[in-house]
Write a protein that holds these residues in place. Sequence first.
Motif, mmCIF file in Angstrom:
data_model
loop_
_atom_site.group_PDB
_atom_site.id
_atom_site.type_symbol
_atom_site.label_atom_id
_atom_site.label_comp_id
_atom_site.label_asym_id
_atom_site.label_seq_id
_atom_site.Cartn_x
_atom_site.Cartn_y
_atom_site.Cartn_z
ATOM 1 N N UNK A 1 -23.358 18.927 -1.802
ATOM 2 C CA UNK A 1 -23.226 17.766 -2.690
ATOM 3 C C UNK A 1 -21.842 17.151 -2.487
ATOM 4 N N UNK A 2 -21.612 16.554 -1.313
ATOM 5 C CA UNK A 2 -20.265 16.040 -1.008
ATOM 6 C C UNK A 2 -19.871 14.899 -1.939
ATOM 7 N N UNK A 3 -18.602 14.879 -2.294
ATOM 8 C CA UNK A 3 -18.064 13.823 -3.151
ATOM 9 C C UNK A 3 -16.973 13.071 -2.397
ATOM 10 N N UNK A 4 -16.871 11.802 -2.695
ATOM 11 C CA UNK A 4 -15.898 10.954 -2.015
ATOM 12 C C UNK A 4 -14.513 11.133 -2.620
ATOM 13 N N UNK A 5 -13.513 11.180 -1.760
ATOM 14 C CA UNK A 5 -12.125 11.195 -2.207
ATOM 15 C C UNK A 5 -11.355 10.129 -1.436
ATOM 16 N N UNK A 6 -10.242 9.697 -2.002
ATOM 17 C CA UNK A 6 -9.444 8.704 -1.299
ATOM 18 C C UNK A 6 -7.971 8.831 -1.674
ATOM 19 N N UNK A 7 -7.148 8.398 -0.750
ATOM 20 C CA UNK A 7 -5.708 8.265 -0.974
ATOM 21 C C UNK A 7 -5.369 6.818 -0.661
ATOM 22 N N UNK A 8 -4.881 6.087 -1.653
ATOM 23 C CA UNK A 8 -4.593 4.664 -1.491
ATOM 24 C C UNK A 8 -3.176 4.411 -1.982
ATOM 25 N N UNK A 9 -2.297 4.011 -1.084
ATOM 26 C CA UNK A 9 -0.881 3.847 -1.398
ATOM 27 C C UNK A 9 -0.407 2.446 -1.018
ATOM 28 N N UNK A 10 0.615 2.006 -1.712
ATOM 29 C CA UNK A 10 1.188 0.691 -1.448
ATOM 30 C C UNK A 10 2.706 0.807 -1.419
ATOM 31 N N UNK A 11 3.337 0.028 -0.555
ATOM 32 C CA UNK A 11 4.793 -0.061 -0.533
ATOM 33 C C UNK A 11 5.200 -1.515 -0.414
ATOM 34 N N UNK A 12 6.145 -1.900 -1.251
ATOM 35 C CA UNK A 12 6.700 -3.250 -1.200
ATOM 36 C C UNK A 12 8.079 -3.174 -0.551
ATOM 37 N N UNK A 13 8.279 -3.917 0.524
ATOM 38 C CA UNK A 13 9.547 -3.855 1.251
ATOM 39 C C UNK A 13 10.727 -4.265 0.386
ATOM 40 N N UNK A 14 10.473 -5.103 -0.617
ATOM 41 C CA UNK A 14 11.555 -5.554 -1.490
ATOM 42 C C UNK A 14 12.251 -4.376 -2.152
ATOM 43 N N UNK A 15 11.499 -3.323 -2.419
ATOM 44 C CA UNK A 15 12.078 -2.155 -3.081
ATOM 45 C C UNK A 15 13.031 -1.382 -2.180
ATOM 46 N N UNK A 16 13.030 -1.684 -0.888
ATOM 47 C CA UNK A 16 13.827 -0.910 0.065
ATOM 48 C C UNK A 16 15.062 -1.648 0.565
ATOM 49 N N UNK A 17 15.209 -2.918 0.213
ATOM 50 C CA UNK A 17 16.246 -3.738 0.827
ATOM 51 C C UNK A 17 17.660 -3.361 0.414
ATOM 52 N N UNK A 18 17.805 -2.649 -0.680
ATOM 53 C CA UNK A 18 19.134 -2.206 -1.108
ATOM 54 C C UNK A 18 19.316 -0.718 -0.877
ATOM 55 N N UNK A 19 18.566 -0.165 0.060
ATOM 56 C CA UNK A 19 18.683 1.252 0.401
ATOM 57 C C UNK A 19 18.929 1.388 1.898
ATOM 58 N N UNK A 20 19.195 2.625 2.335
ATOM 59 C CA UNK A 20 19.426 2.877 3.755
ATOM 60 C C UNK A 20 18.223 2.534 4.609
ATOM 61 N N UNK A 21 17.020 2.419 3.983
ATOM 62 C CA UNK A 21 15.831 2.068 4.742
ATOM 63 C C UNK A 21 15.937 0.676 5.366
ATOM 64 N N UNK A 22 16.875 -0.134 4.858
ATOM 65 C CA UNK A 22 17.068 -1.496 5.383
ATOM 66 C C UNK A 22 17.325 -1.468 6.895
ATOM 67 N N UNK A 23 17.992 -0.386 7.351
ATOM 68 C CA UNK A 23 18.331 -0.306 8.768
ATOM 69 C C UNK A 23 17.093 -0.111 9.650
#
Length: 366
Positions: free
Chosen positions: A88-110
């Motif tokens: 009796x298989x059941x469906x699972x999911x992983x759904x993620x979102x990232x907004x680049x605006x949240x990263x512009x003041x961090x080291x990820x900017x590089x």
Amino acid sequence: MANTEGTINLDLSKFTFTAEQIRNINELVYEGIMRLPEISAIHQMWGGIVADKEVGFITEGGLVGKKGQGCDPEPQDWNIGTRKLVWQPKEWEIFLKECAQDLKDTMARYSMRTGTEIDDLTDTDYMNVVVEVLIGAVYKFLYRLIWFNDVDAEEAGDGGTYTDGLDLGYFDIIDGLFKQLRAYVADDAKRGITIAANSQATKAAQMSGMTPQAAYELLTGMWYKAPMKLRAMKNDRNIENRPMFLVTQSIADAYEQYLTGKQLPQTFVNLTEGVQVLTILGIPVIPLPVWDEMIQAYQDLDTTFYNPHRALLTTKSVLAVGSPTRGKLFGEFDIWYDKTKRGNYILLKDMLDAKIANPDHFIYAE
């Protein structure tokens, strides 16, 4: 700045955003997840399971052979045993979102793009790090789904076995193997053994109660109480039918201490290439520290843990995991950028079920 609600939260606030500090997202060291046996190393994987499905098994024939009857003999009855497994298989999911605006003041900017494409994080070093960590999280999710899920999951404060305050949406997709094992033991007590340390009144007493002697007596007791059919499979030509112990790290550690204290030789076998495990009576003893981690994190009853010591004697062929995907544990990650919403998305979804394929071939202790 704080992440927008409902987005990936890779905490970069600990790193100072200056040219003298970490500039390259790849310089961050991913510590990795707790070492897990490959799921396919201890579970029998079934592909092509896309909907409710019955699988039939022929077990064995009944009695044959009586004394000769002479002339005009009467045919003898003969029964062939069968059983079925219902997926009796059941469906699972992983759904993620990232907004680049949240990263512009961090080291990820590089690690971000420039110009018009600055908000598109796909195929960047930042997204590569996110996916690497996510793969580890998916493996842990699969262990949690296969073993710890319960469609009737309840928090400890409501009379259940899960830590108060948990989002039970992570635990109620299917009935996992622990719940199924308990149901079989409740139906037939001969399938189970009670671990005395689990019934202690405090967490400290529970953990100290698993002594080296207790671990040794538990494992040997399980072997000699196991169904004779299971014990007879010790030398089966098919390795997937040979018995194995799956145990919490607490039991594995105590058993290793028993061998050390008695100055007994430690015999190892290869679980998979490069991974060795201890044996007892010639049977592999496979520690699953992910069990300990999840029990202590997700089944914390406040003053005690819910059965922190667990051991299962069975075969790989008994622990059946079914999904539509053939040859892989899950499908491909879908990663895309939406120019209109300026969001970066990750989607992973599949279906899964887990079953005790043969309830006559196990003994469970908790």
